[in-house]
Motif scaffolding. Sequence first.
Motif, short mmCIF file in Angstrom:
data_model
loop_
_atom_site.label_atom_id
_atom_site.label_comp_id
_atom_site.label_asym_id
_atom_site.label_seq_id
_atom_site.Cartn_x
_atom_site.Cartn_y
_atom_site.Cartn_z
N ALA A 32 0.74 -0.75 0.05
CA ALA A 32 -0.22 0.11 0.02
C ALA A 32 0.98 1.08 -0.35
CB ALA A 32 -1.02 0.15 0.95
N LYS A 33 0.54 2.34 -0.65
CA LYS A 33 1.15 3.41 -0.64
C LYS A 33 1.78 4.08 0.58
CE LYS A 33 -0.91 5.79 -4.63
NZ LYS A 33 -2.04 7.16 -4.89
N GLU A 34 1.15 3.96 1.95
CA GLU A 34 1.23 4.83 2.89
C GLU A 34 1.72 2.94 4.56
OE1 GLU A 34 -1.09 7.44 4.60
OE2 GLU A 34 -1.44 9.08 2.36
N ALA A 35 0.87 2.71 4.26
CA ALA A 35 0.98 1.48 5.45
C ALA A 35 -0.10 0.28 5.14
CB ALA A 35 0.94 1.82 6.87
N VAL A 36 -0.46 -1.03 5.70
CA VAL A 36 -1.07 -2.23 5.58
C VAL A 36 -0.55 -2.33 7.12
CG1 VAL A 36 -1.39 -3.85 4.49
CG2 VAL A 36 -0.76 -3.07 3.30
N ILE A 37 -2.41 -2.26 7.60
CA ILE A 37 -2.50 -2.73 9.03
C ILE A 37 -3.21 -3.90 9.19
CG2 ILE A 37 -3.32 -2.05 11.10
CD1 ILE A 37 -2.59 1.32 10.15
N VAL A 38 -2.73 -5.36 9.80
CA VAL A 38 -3.65 -6.36 10.06
C VAL A 38 -4.10 -5.88 11.31
CG1 VAL A 38 -3.77 -8.79 10.37
CG2 VAL A 38 -2.13 -7.38 8.30
N LEU A 39 -4.90 -5.96 12.01
CA LEU A 39 -5.92 -6.26 13.17
C LEU A 39 -6.55 -8.51 13.92
CD1 LEU A 39 -7.98 -2.97 13.41
CD2 LEU A 39 -5.61 -3.80 13.61
N PRO A 40 -6.14 -8.80 14.62
CA PRO A 40 -6.41 -10.19 15.06
C PRO A 40 -7.87 -9.29 15.12
CG PRO A 40 -5.34 -8.96 16.97
CD PRO A 40 -4.92 -8.19 15.67
N ALA A 41 -8.74 -10.34 14.51
CA ALA A 41 -10.16 -10.68 15.05
C ALA A 41 -10.96 -11.85 15.92
CB ALA A 41 -11.22 -10.75 14.11
N LYS A 42 -11.52 -11.97 17.25
CA LYS A 42 -11.83 -13.17 17.59
C LYS A 42 -12.52 -13.77 17.04
CE LYS A 42 -11.62 -12.49 22.42
NZ LYS A 42 -12.07 -11.67 24.36
N THR A 43 -13.16 -15.02 16.68
CA THR A 43 -14.18 -15.67 15.75
C THR A 43 -15.47 -15.64 16.72
OG1 THR A 43 -13.98 -17.65 17.26
CG2 THR A 43 -12.32 -17.52 15.89
N ARG A 44 -16.25 -15.98 16.11
CA ARG A 44 -17.87 -15.83 16.31
C ARG A 44 -17.42 -16.58 17.78
NH1 ARG A 44 -22.49 -19.17 13.08
NH2 ARG A 44 -21.99 -17.34 11.55
N TYR A 45 -17.03 -17.34 18.48
CA TYR A 45 -17.03 -18.57 18.98
C TYR A 45 -16.66 -17.65 20.18
CZ TYR A 45 -18.27 -21.51 16.11
OH TYR A 45 -19.12 -22.38 13.98
N GLU A 46 -15.72 -16.87 20.41
CA GLU A 46 -15.25 -15.73 21.19
C GLU A 46 -15.99 -14.60 21.59
OE1 GLU A 46 -10.56 -17.73 20.02
OE2 GLU A 46 -11.90 -15.90 19.29
N GLN A 47 -16.85 -14.24 20.62
CA GLN A 47 -17.31 -13.14 20.99
C GLN A 47 -17.57 -13.16 22.30
OE1 GLN A 47 -19.42 -10.99 17.56
NE2 GLN A 47 -21.21 -11.02 18.70
N GLU A 48 -17.31 -11.82 23.35
CA GLU A 48 -18.34 -11.92 24.27
C GLU A 48 -19.63 -12.00 24.75
OE1 GLU A 48 -13.53 -9.70 24.88
OE2 GLU A 48 -15.78 -10.27 22.93
N GLY A 49 -20.44 -12.82 25.00
CA GLY A 49 -21.59 -12.67 25.22
C GLY A 49 -22.30 -13.26 24.32
N GLY A 50 -21.59 -14.59 23.66
CA GLY A 50 -21.75 -15.04 22.57
C GLY A 50 -22.39 -14.00 21.36
N GLY A 51 -23.31 -14.55 20.24
CA GLY A 51 -23.64 -13.76 19.05
C GLY A 51 -24.72 -14.53 18.05
N THR A 52 -24.83 -13.72 17.06
CA THR A 52 -26.57 -14.32 16.60
C THR A 52 -26.56 -14.54 14.98
OG1 THR A 52 -27.52 -13.14 16.43
CG2 THR A 52 -28.09 -13.54 17.93
N SER A 53 -26.72 -15.31 14.41
CA SER A 53 -26.68 -15.66 12.70
C SER A 53 -27.73 -15.79 12.23
CB SER A 53 -26.06 -16.69 12.64
OG SER A 53 -26.37 -17.95 12.87
#
Length: 786
Positions: free
Chosen positions: A522-543
């Motif tokens: 990229a011209k200035e920067a590529v930034i990579v952020l580590p995400a949690k999976t759906r099973y690690e999401q605090e308080g659970g989640g829906t689909s």
Amino acid sequence: MGETKHQGPIKATKTPQPKHWVSPIPFGLGKVKPQHFRDTMKIALDNKDNFGYATRILTQGVCDGCALGVSGLFDQTLKGPHICTTRLNVLRLNTMPALKEEIVHADIDELRKYSSTELRKLGRIPYPLIRRKGERKFSRISWDEAMDVIANKMKKLDPKQYAFYLTSRGITNESYYVAAKVARFLGANHIDNASRICHSPSKTALKRSIGVGASTANYQDWFGTDVLMFWGSVASNSSPVSTKYMLEAKKRGTKIIVVNPYSEPAMDKYWIPSNMESALFGTKIADDFYQVNIGGDIAFMHGIMKHWFDMEEKQRGSAINHEFVEEHVNGYEELKASVQELSWDEIIESSGVTKERIIELAELLARSKNAVFAWALGLTMHSFATDNISQVANLALLRGYLGRKNSGLMPFRGHSSVQGSGEMGADPFVLPGGGFDAENLKRVEEIWGFDIPKWQGDIVGVTLENIVLPEDHERKIKLYYLSGGNFLETMPDPDFVEKALSELDIRVHQDIILNTSTLVDAKEAVIVLPAKTRYEQEGGGTSTSTERMVYFSPEIKGNKNEIKEARSEWKIYIDLAKRVKPETAHLVEFKTGQEIRDEIAIANRDYDGIQHLKNQGDVFQWGGAWLCEDGICPTPDGKGQLIVVDIPDLGKKEGQFVVTSRRGKQFNSMVYKETDPFNGAGRYDVLMNAEDARRLSIAEGEGIVVYNGFGVFQGRAKFVNIASGNLEVHFPEGNFLLPRGRYEKFAGIPDYNITVTVEKADRFNARKDVQYLEKQIEDLEVNAPI
């Protein structure tokens, strides 16, 4: 209008029925078929370092594979446990350890030697990373520094110059909703999601035909319907558990008919591992295949209707459900007139199916009281996709296959929770609970407490093209924020996509793993952020599943390979909002998943009920068992609309072929096996008709070249049972043949079909130096868009 509730899972028919068996030889020994049990053992070994957590995901979590909606090991369709290889293949993404430091910080050219499949297997992103212009490797960075770099850039840009994209890898409704809200809060309407490149036309077509962009039926409607038709769908490959439903349907007398250019082996014969009878003897799935040309579906359906109107001339009511049409449908006379004008010659030429065969199917449907029509990417990935699907709706409306048991229209979704992406507002044309129109804008602004920008956001393909606009253009995209996704392997014209990604000032990859697009400059920067999976999401989640079931998946504790620095996706978006607009960020603040669900229930009224989902197994279905119940559609006058559509001109010249892409043993662009277990095809095999090959003196296994003015694909000929004049190549390997910038006019899906020429490789290469040096000409005549 009563809203009938879904009855919940029912018992499967236990009695064996040998008439549906493939072979009395147990386990299909000696046949080309998937080795489900062997694969399962291998997957168990892959997860042995985190076996307890893997088991808890399978027994407590909602499947993050396809959109059937299996919660733990159970679903709302059939009693008993369900598990499939698609789900098991995706499992390792949730259980694997972090990437080793020497890999994370290796020289970028070393990393680029890996394919996406190899990168995926190396492990999860361990902590935030940055690679600035000119740097040879990623370096570790704190969350605060990473988020500040992104926020400071956003503050400098006009919101028309940044874009958000969310893939469908297990992202929850909560994350889609918060992303949609934060994007609008930051002033950006360029927000899109993975359904743009799979099922967006299903939504646009169903909206205009029946007023609602979702499946009107549920899977139980397959059981005992007279006819279950799959158009351009290999449901057994994308959603293996659906084969259990197909077997149950057949046992209750349903006829299964597949309309597809290639007689897909997986829709012909299947060994269902979690059903003892089928695991032993296999199941003959399709009762009949109609091998239409690629792009020939509209003409094929015109033929069915043409014969219906002929039947009506002889005897009123012999084909059309007049009672239903008169009470619930507009546009009958216009449609009838346009269909009757067509000649059988036009219909046969475009569809590639004989008049006799079309009449046979028309008469079967005319005799059938009920039918469920399901379709997938074979109908949606075209430049006339919305018309394809409105044409399916036309058939259903003429027969009254809507709004009741054993009948309906079903876009067959391939990804868990992708149905929810647009319903949460992560789409340039919608906001939660409705369209991007004045009335819904005003309603959502009142709920959210801030003004939403009124300009129209662009779809993903257009935002990618807008990266290369002149520097001073107000819509030149300079920052792209990606939640997963790999455009290099999902979009047409990968060479252009790579160039565009590298011309961004800043690119953010919020993800679980690295993929090939993460490694582009990229011209200035590529930034990579580590995400949690759906099973690690605090308080659970829906689909949300294909049949509009909203499932709760709890947070699952005890991950031995926990990524300490990973964060829940919705939390990252809120953090971003606080840094870009700290003074008003309280308007998008959520402390818990429960708070998000409480607001979703208000913002999208269909989802009133999501706020009560709190524990494993909790589920509700929005809209009830059938949408358009009793034939009453959510349109201004309560009626469905018959839509007149034209037979598309494929612009195919004498001697050319039409090519489309197919999936092998893969999940979206994630490839799990180099060889397709159903037909033995490798990733660079070109699936073609043996008779077509003979005319070109091509032998099976011989090197061939498939080319057009956009690209060249070198592969090997593989002979399969496919309609003459049609070819299939694997996705994404074949994407180099596809031009960019060709979108379906209503839904904006890229076109994944194109006209091509085929030659023996030695002949092509011998002539290449002399004849193929002409540069690609934009809109080249011979590549008339399909």
